[in-house]
Design an enzyme around this catalytic site. Structure first.
Site, PDB file in Angstrom:
ATOM      1  N   LYS A  46       0.845  -1.198   0.000  1.00 55.03           N
ATOM      2  CA  LYS A  46       0.000   0.000   0.000  1.00 55.03           C
ATOM      3  C   LYS A  46       0.886   1.257   0.000  1.00 55.03           C
ATOM      4  O   LYS A  46       2.108   1.154   0.124  1.00 55.03           O
ATOM      5  CB  LYS A  46      -0.940  -0.010   1.212  1.00 55.03           C
ATOM      6  CG  LYS A  46      -1.488  -1.381   1.580  1.00 55.03           C
ATOM      7  CD  LYS A  46      -2.361  -2.045   0.528  1.00 55.03           C
ATOM      8  CE  LYS A  46      -2.879  -3.373   1.071  1.00 55.03           C
ATOM      9  NZ  LYS A  46      -3.657  -4.157   0.147  1.00 55.03           N
TER      10      LYS A  46
HETATM   11  C1  LIG Z   1      -4.285  -5.413   1.177  1.00 50.14           C
HETATM   12  C2  LIG Z   1      -5.760  -5.534   1.313  1.00 50.14           C
HETATM   13  C3  LIG Z   1      -6.355  -6.079   2.463  1.00 50.14           C
HETATM   14  C4  LIG Z   1      -5.549  -6.719   3.553  1.00 50.14           C
HETATM   15  O1  LIG Z   1      -4.713  -5.834   4.212  1.00 50.14           O
HETATM   16  P1  LIG Z   1      -3.717  -6.411   5.339  1.00 50.14           P
HETATM   17  O2  LIG Z   1      -3.292  -5.198   6.083  1.00 50.14           O
HETATM   18  O3  LIG Z   1      -2.603  -7.082   4.611  1.00 50.14           O
HETATM   19  O4  LIG Z   1      -4.502  -7.350   6.177  1.00 50.14           O
HETATM   20  C5  LIG Z   1      -7.732  -6.077   2.551  1.00 50.14           C
HETATM   21  N1  LIG Z   1      -8.496  -5.576   1.571  1.00 50.14           N
HETATM   22  C6  LIG Z   1      -7.975  -5.054   0.446  1.00 50.14           C
HETATM   23  C7  LIG Z   1      -8.872  -4.499  -0.607  1.00 50.14           C
HETATM   24  C8  LIG Z   1      -6.589  -5.037   0.269  1.00 50.14           C
HETATM   25  O5  LIG Z   1      -6.069  -4.547  -0.857  1.00 50.14           O
END
Ligand SMILES: *Cc1c(COP(=O)(O)O)cnc(C)c1O
Length: 385
Positions: free
Chosen positions: A190
């Site tokens: 992210k």
């Molecule tokens: C990356 C992601 C998650 C999970 O995030 P984590 O912090 O790795 O648990 C959930 N939903 C979406 C849409 C994502 O892109």
């Protein structure tokens, strides 16, 4: 004599987190302070992150996935309930529904944004629908005004999976502003990262109190508060809960990262605009764009491949990989994975089209104009085939 030129293969990753000396020093400070578990840095990170996205409260958790889980717990979702989710999402969105014993129901998405719409949700809604988890997919905001209004009208909860959306906007405000409850991710894929980590943001003070308790074993007083008190504090455990805490080391990194967010978004949007210009005359490729009501942070810059393009998505991925470009398949579809083979969803034609025919191009702070020209050159060769 002919000089031998060593042709070093170019390597372009799809994403690189921007981590500098400031993050390393902040983490070291937390370690040297002796307080490494959830403590003052987590509290500060919660306040600053919530302010950034326009929410009254932030509750730091171990990941977006655990944040989504707790969001459904505070909404009182459980066995027998249905929760509508996009199949076109990282699998954690659907998994969170199963963690509370409820049933995920897959809705289709809009071709341009990759997001749920009022219509696609309404199509699969039943009397057992208790909540919707809408995703700001790849950073592209869903239509928050339309979906929030519809969810209120139906009397169902709306959880915003804002995992990818830090720095995106909708209707001129940060994504997350006005959300009943939103969950964010700080995974390195992210825009800003704490290694692993997540945040829940919301305006409801009572729910924030319960969320703080749920992430910390159901305790009525946090370990940090107990430690800070001059008097002995005897904690009580009010309900069966979880250990979903973030550490102060992570929050120290997160605070520095938060300061980089606006600059990262600006840079990503400039790079995305350049990709869009360079690809504009290729009819077979449709790059993701801002929707009319908002701006994406381009967490994922995807292109949809139309039939008239010279190659399929998988062929394009293979050629890019051969030439050192780490592109990725488009967003996955949970209903096509073995874990959800027991679910028989209704038709999801747009989801299936997007997951089959889109790919994500490299986009990160270290990507150069020269890298972009190289990547676009490969796509142009493919288009001409
Ligand atoms: C990356 C992601 C998650 C999970 O995030 P984590 O912090 O790795 O648990 C959930 N939903 C979406 C849409 C994502 O892109």
């Amino acid at each position: 004599m002919v000089a031998v030129v060593a042709m070093t293969q170019r390597k372009i990753p799809v994403m690189i987190p921007l981590l500098g000396e400031e993050e390393a020093l902040a983490a070291a400070d937390a370690v040297r302070s002796g307080w490494v578990a959830q403590g003052p840095r987590v509290a500060r990170f919660e306040q600053e992150f919530a302010a950034t996205v326009g929410a009254a409260h932030g509750v730091a958790v171990s990941s977006c996935t655990t944040g989504l889980h707790l969001a459904l717990v505070v909404l009182g979702i459980g066995p027998g309930d249905e929760v509508i989710v996009p199949s076109l999402s990282f699998i954690a969105t659907a998994n969170a529904v199963r963690y509370v014993g409820a049933t995920p129901v897959f809705a289709d998405v809009d071709l341009a944004t990759g997001n749920l719409t009022v219509e696609t949700v309404d199509t699969v809604r039943t009397p057992r629908t208790r909540a919707v988890i809408a995703v700001h997919q790849g950073g592209v905001p869903f239509d928050v005004a339309a979906l929030r209004k519809a969810a209120d009208g139906w009397g169902v909860g709306l959880v915003e999976d804002a995992a990818c959306a830090a720095g995106s906007t909708a209707y001129g405000q940060p994504a997350g502003t006005g959300a009943a409850i939103a969950a964010w991710s700080f995974h390195p894929r992210k825009l800003i990262t704490t290694g692993e980590g997540g945040m829940i943001t919301l305006d409801d003070a009572d729910r924030a109190v319960r969320l703080r308790r749920l992430r910390e074993h159901g305790m009525n007083v946090s370990a940090a508060d107990r430690h800070a008190s001059a008097q002995p504090v005897l904690e009580a455990y009010l309900e069966t809960a979880y250990n979903y805490r973030m550490t102060d080391i992570q929050a120290a990194v997160g605070l520095v990262q938060l300061g980089r967010l606006a600059g990262l978004v600006e840079q990503r949007r400039a790079l995305a605009a350049r990709y869009q210009e360079l690809l504009a005359d290729l009819d077979g490729l449709v790059p993701v764009r801002d929707p009319a009501y908002g701006q994406t942070n381009y967490q994922s810059f995807w292109v949809l491949i139309n039939p008239e393009f010279g190659a399929t998505r998988d062929e394009a991925l293979a050629v890019l990989a051969e030439r050192g470009v780490s592109a990725r398949r488009g967003i996955m579809a949970a209903h096509l994975e073995p874990a959800y083979a027991d679910v028989a969803p209704g038709p999801l034609p747009v989801t299936e089209r997007l997951t089959r025919d889109s790919l994500i191009l490299p986009l990160h702070h270290a990507l150069t104009a020269d890298d972009q020209d190289y990547i676009v050159g490969i796509l142009r060769d493919l288009a001409r085939r």
